[in-house]
Design an enzyme around this catalytic site. Sequence first.
Site, PDB file in Angstrom:
ATOM      1  N   GLY A  15       0.711  -7.948  -5.253  1.00  0.00           N
ATOM      2  CA  GLY A  15       1.162  -6.726  -5.043  1.00  0.00           C
ATOM      3  C   GLY A  15       1.219  -6.184  -3.910  1.00  0.00           C
ATOM      4  O   GLY A  15       1.505  -6.997  -2.887  1.00  0.00           O
ATOM      5  N   GLY A  17       0.476  -3.345  -0.667  1.00  0.00           N
ATOM      6  CA  GLY A  17      -0.526  -2.217  -0.407  1.00  0.00           C
ATOM      7  C   GLY A  17       0.185  -1.395   1.002  1.00  0.00           C
ATOM      8  O   GLY A  17       1.327  -1.729   1.213  1.00  0.00           O
ATOM      9  N   MET A  19      -0.362  -1.457   3.908  1.00  0.00           N
ATOM     10  CA  MET A  19      -0.129  -2.448   4.949  1.00  0.00           C
ATOM     11  C   MET A  19       0.904  -3.621   4.938  1.00  0.00           C
ATOM     12  O   MET A  19       1.239  -4.056   5.943  1.00  0.00           O
ATOM     13  CB  MET A  19      -1.715  -3.220   5.370  1.00  0.00           C
ATOM     14  CG  MET A  19      -2.645  -2.044   6.102  1.00  0.00           C
ATOM     15  SD  MET A  19      -3.918  -3.046   6.849  1.00  0.00           S
ATOM     16  CE  MET A  19      -4.383  -3.976   5.425  1.00  0.00           C
ATOM     17  N   VAL A  22       0.694  -8.655  -0.600  1.00  0.00           N
ATOM     18  CA  VAL A  22      -0.399  -9.668  -0.797  1.00  0.00           C
ATOM     19  C   VAL A  22       0.179 -10.704  -1.996  1.00  0.00           C
ATOM     20  O   VAL A  22       0.719 -10.373  -2.902  1.00  0.00           O
ATOM     21  CB  VAL A  22      -1.723  -8.778  -1.465  1.00  0.00           C
ATOM     22  CG1 VAL A  22      -2.859  -9.606  -1.596  1.00  0.00           C
ATOM     23  CG2 VAL A  22      -2.188  -7.483  -0.614  1.00  0.00           C
ATOM     24  N   LYS A  37      -2.874 -11.479   2.645  1.00  0.00           N
ATOM     25  CA  LYS A  37      -2.612 -10.401   2.875  1.00  0.00           C
ATOM     26  C   LYS A  37      -1.740 -10.108   4.181  1.00  0.00           C
ATOM     27  O   LYS A  37      -2.488 -10.319   5.097  1.00  0.00           O
ATOM     28  CB  LYS A  37      -3.722  -9.243   2.998  1.00  0.00           C
ATOM     29  CG  LYS A  37      -3.402  -7.796   3.187  1.00  0.00           C
ATOM     30  CD  LYS A  37      -4.769  -6.919   3.085  1.00  0.00           C
ATOM     31  CE  LYS A  37      -4.469  -5.888   2.006  1.00  0.00           C
ATOM     32  NZ  LYS A  37      -5.491  -4.949   1.779  1.00  0.00           N
ATOM     33  N   ASP A 130     -12.656   2.957   5.017  1.00  0.00           N
ATOM     34  CA  ASP A 130     -11.706   3.135   4.023  1.00  0.00           C
ATOM     35  C   ASP A 130     -11.991   3.014   2.677  1.00  0.00           C
ATOM     36  O   ASP A 130     -11.581   2.278   1.805  1.00  0.00           O
ATOM     37  CB  ASP A 130     -10.348   2.568   4.428  1.00  0.00           C
ATOM     38  CG  ASP A 130      -9.150   3.148   3.505  1.00  0.00           C
ATOM     39  OD1 ASP A 130      -9.325   4.365   3.036  1.00  0.00           O
ATOM     40  OD2 ASP A 130      -8.121   2.537   3.395  1.00  0.00           O
TER      41      ASP A 130
HETATM   42  N1  LIG Z   1      -8.472 -10.712  -2.566  1.00  0.00           N
HETATM   43  C1  LIG Z   1      -7.712 -10.082  -3.550  1.00  0.00           C
HETATM   44  N2  LIG Z   1      -8.031 -10.874  -4.694  1.00  0.00           N
HETATM   45  C2  LIG Z   1      -7.123 -10.307  -5.800  1.00  0.00           C
HETATM   46  N3  LIG Z   1      -6.170  -9.537  -5.568  1.00  0.00           N
HETATM   47  C3  LIG Z   1      -6.317  -8.708  -4.381  1.00  0.00           C
HETATM   48  C4  LIG Z   1      -6.956  -8.987  -3.341  1.00  0.00           C
HETATM   49  N4  LIG Z   1      -6.502  -8.186  -2.280  1.00  0.00           N
HETATM   50  C5  LIG Z   1      -5.658  -7.294  -2.718  1.00  0.00           C
HETATM   51  N5  LIG Z   1      -5.252  -7.720  -4.134  1.00  0.00           N
HETATM   52  C6  LIG Z   1      -4.313  -6.967  -4.918  1.00  0.00           C
HETATM   53  O1  LIG Z   1      -3.136  -6.837  -4.099  1.00  0.00           O
HETATM   54  C7  LIG Z   1      -2.533  -5.520  -4.260  1.00  0.00           C
HETATM   55  C8  LIG Z   1      -2.499  -4.974  -3.135  1.00  0.00           C
HETATM   56  O2  LIG Z   1      -3.727  -4.952  -2.260  1.00  0.00           O
HETATM   57  P1  LIG Z   1      -3.891  -3.899  -1.087  1.00  0.00           P
HETATM   58  O3  LIG Z   1      -5.276  -4.135  -0.967  1.00  0.00           O
HETATM   59  O4  LIG Z   1      -2.790  -4.253  -0.034  1.00  0.00           O
HETATM   60  O5  LIG Z   1      -3.557  -2.472  -1.398  1.00  0.00           O
HETATM   61  P2  LIG Z   1      -4.073  -1.308  -1.995  1.00  0.00           P
HETATM   62  O6  LIG Z   1      -5.612  -1.414  -1.986  1.00  0.00           O
HETATM   63  O7  LIG Z   1      -3.431  -1.028  -3.373  1.00  0.00           O
HETATM   64  O8  LIG Z   1      -3.573  -0.310  -1.015  1.00  0.00           O
HETATM   65  P3  LIG Z   1      -4.154  -0.143   0.590  1.00  0.00           P
HETATM   66  O9  LIG Z   1      -3.409  -1.075   1.308  1.00  0.00           O
HETATM   67  O10 LIG Z   1      -3.916   1.362   0.740  1.00  0.00           O
HETATM   68  O11 LIG Z   1      -5.434  -0.533   0.640  1.00  0.00           O
HETATM   69  C9  LIG Z   1      -3.682  -4.982  -5.460  1.00  0.00           C
HETATM   70  O12 LIG Z   1      -3.139  -4.835  -6.693  1.00  0.00           O
HETATM   71  C10 LIG Z   1      -4.826  -5.704  -5.032  1.00  0.00           C
HETATM   72  O13 LIG Z   1      -5.629  -5.469  -6.344  1.00  0.00           O
END
Ligand SMILES: Nc1ncnc2c1ncn2[C@@H]1O[C@H](COP(=O)(O)OP(=O)(O)OP(=O)(O)O)[C@@H](O)[C@H]1O
Length: 520
Positions: A15, A17, A19, A22, A37, A130
């Site tokens: 996905g 995010g 930043m 991922v 990430k 956050d």
């Molecule tokens: N450790 C992880 N294991 C499984 N999926 C993950 C993991 N980290 C992130 N993801 C998935 O990747 C995607 C992007 O995550 P990310 O944390 O970058 O964005 P976010 O939480 O949607 O936004 P933000 O960057 O504002 O926190 C999301 O669908 C998230 O569930």
Amino acid sequence: MLHTLGRFNILKRLGQGAMGEVFLGQDPAIGREVALKTIHREAAQGAEARDRFAREARAAGTLNHPNLVTIHEFGEADGVLYLAMEYVPGADLEAMLRDRVLAPVEALDILAQVCDGLAYAHQKGVLHRDIKPSNIRVRRDGERLHAKVMDFGIARVAGSDMTGTGTLLGTFGYMAPEYLQTGRPDPRSDLFAVGVILYEALAGHRPFDGDTTATVLYKLVNEEPAPLPPSDFRGISPQAGLLLAKALAKDPAQRFQSAEAMAKALRDAMDPAWAGLAGTPPTKVLARPTVPSGSQATPRRKVWPWAAALVLLGAGGAGAWAWAHRPAPVRVISLPEPEPAAPSTSVSSPVVPSATAPAPAESRTSPKTERVEPTSPKPAPKPGPAPKAPPRMTEEEAAELLNEAGRGLVDQPQGSLALCDRVLRDHPMNPRAYALKVTALYGLGRYQEMPGVLDAGKEHGVKPVQYLAFGHFTAMLREERRERRLPPDVRESILAELPVGTLRPGARALQPRFQRPSRD
Ligand SMILES: Nc1ncnc2c1ncn2[C@@H]1O[C@H](COP(=O)(O)OP(=O)(O)OP(=O)(O)O)[C@@H](O)[C@H]1O
């Protein structure tokens, strides 16, 4: 798509995010799956930003707890910074809340686990900063739900909460008032966010919501959320309303003082028979009284009692003036402390700023401080032992000086400016001082200096969007909308720092508060 990142093979994209992207990756040496990430370049520009990022990643990397996503590695490959972390299959809580798949008891269970993870991190001196549903991964193990918190400390270094206008409301909706007002979170700010998520899980909507960032900020700082109807507490103790009131108190001293205490209350509330937090009954709860059987359930209140906010944000006019000069709101929630107060102030770590009393809202209380005269001549240095440096002004003194600066904005902007400068000398991270300083410069017609103040704030980690929490600043923006006094370049550079929609098209502006400066 990338095929490798450092030593990791990339299997698929998980996905996007705020930043960066991922990916699901695999460590070929041991076959372990990891979430990678990536951090987009703007978020980590310059050696200093990278160092800070590495420092925060290291702090988060020391955390090892079943309710926290483990950070394995921080690295850089081909100019791309990345974090390799534990891959957690399942869903994120944001999706679960959106799909409304959680029973209230499950929401309590998940958030109690979140508090378990926070308790461990806070003890280690690491704040999250956050907490929001998209940072909580949830996996089902048969009957049991397992929650893990991600992205510790990352918001601070990457400013992910401030990037992109699309994500602003989502994140701001969870920020504690004192964090917005002072820029200094403490562990209780993380717990406020857990309270917001609980409310959202039970009610199906956030407690502080709105169409614009300014609306959300206003509500976070000033408004109590609407009480929930009994139907929102099905299967759990209706006394969870007490818990919510405590979790969402504006004053951190009225909240749970530790994540352990909040975890315990959340687990207690899973029992429908739980009688509530011990001690004297609170003056305010976030549950409505049970509807007597046979009578019709009261429809959920859709309209918030936010006339003042709407006057300011939607219609402007004298209401905005009144709002900017309102007396400090009186807080009536007083709940017993079930746990010995072990306030977060005792946490010490390089990544945790010392907890401070929140700066009070601009109020009319008379300050006990003396006026600072900007032009007063410096006393001639006396011979003899070197004079001691004056003690650093306390947070309370700074707040009082800023109250005075706020009161003087219209009639004595020069004095207000001096007061702001005086505060900024000792508290260069104080967002209210920057907000008032920009407003004073506007009143003085010193427009070209305004962007420099925003820049100075940014250098100290203060985001211009934080200024929207301050009435004088938003009133000034509204006035500018109507009067258009700023030279186009200044206007552009200031508004470029603020989220789109800060000033709604069509909103009426204030009656002018600031004298148009004379042209000579
Ligand atoms: N450790 C992880 N294991 C499984 N999926 C993950 C993991 N980290 C992130 N993801 C998935 O990747 C995607 C992007 O995550 P990310 O944390 O970058 O964005 P976010 O939480 O949607 O936004 P933000 O960057 O504002 O926190 C999301 O669908 C998230 O569930």
